[in-house]
Write an enzyme that holds these catalytic residues in place. Structure first.
Site, PDB file in Angstrom:
ATOM      1  N   VAL A  30      21.108  88.035 -14.264  1.00  0.00           N
ATOM      2  CA  VAL A  30      19.912  87.385 -14.796  1.00  0.00           C
ATOM      3  C   VAL A  30      20.078  85.877 -14.654  1.00  0.00           C
ATOM      4  CG1 VAL A  30      18.477  87.106 -16.854  1.00  0.00           C
ATOM      5  CG2 VAL A  30      19.661  89.277 -16.451  1.00  0.00           C
ATOM      6  N   CYS A  31      19.121  85.223 -14.017  1.00  0.00           N
ATOM      7  CA  CYS A  31      19.184  83.770 -13.846  1.00  0.00           C
ATOM      8  C   CYS A  31      19.177  83.099 -15.220  1.00  0.00           C
ATOM      9  CB  CYS A  31      18.008  83.280 -13.011  1.00  0.00           C
ATOM     10  SG  CYS A  31      17.955  81.478 -12.844  1.00  0.00           S
ATOM     11  N   VAL A  32      20.224  82.378 -15.530  1.00  0.00           N
ATOM     12  CA  VAL A  32      20.378  81.783 -16.856  1.00  0.00           C
ATOM     13  C   VAL A  32      19.285  80.766 -17.156  1.00  0.00           C
ATOM     14  CG1 VAL A  32      22.061  80.038 -16.096  1.00  0.00           C
ATOM     15  CG2 VAL A  32      22.013  80.748 -18.490  1.00  0.00           C
TER      16      VAL A  32
END
Length: 128
Positions: free
Chosen positions: A77-79
């Site tokens: 998941v893209c932070v």
């Protein structure tokens, strides 16, 4: 073949996530490998443990978790996109002074480097 997927749509309100999940299942059934799924933009909402679909609806978060548990698919998941949309793990919540964390089990916050690595290591990168 080794596939990596990128999901840019939310769990509900578009077909992006469900189409990606169905595609991943079919790839695995056909003997291919799905190395990772990278959730970006609105796609990060798939990783929230606070979704509560009705009993007669598909639970996309749970579907992704089962894919991870049964086939070892990494759920990245893209932070930056996640934090913008209120999705955080315990570490980021503590660092930022947030009241709680809500990243579902099996998902991990990563940077865009994970997407770049996936693009280099897989035979195909498919975006939904």
């Amino acid at each position: 073949m080794r596939f990596c997927l990128m999901v840019t749509g939310p769990a509900y309100g578009s077909q992006h996530a469900s189409s990606a999940w169905l595609f991943a299942r079919e790839l695995l059934a056909q003997g291919h490998s799905v190395e990772s799924v990278f959730f970006y933009r609105e796609g990060v909402l798939n990783a929230s443990e606070l979704t509560a679909p009705a009993s007669d609806e598909v639970d996309m978060t749970r579907n992704w978790q089962q894919l991870h548990q049964q086939h070892g698919v990494a759920l990245n998941v893209c932070v930056a996109a996640a934090l913008r949309r209120g999705v955080s793990d315990k570490q980021e919540a503590a660092n930022l002074g947030l009241a709680a964390a809500n990243l579902a089990e099996g998902f991990q916050l990563t940077g865009l480097g994970a997407l770049a690595e996936a693009a280099l290591s897989c035979d195909r990168l498919v975006q939904f």
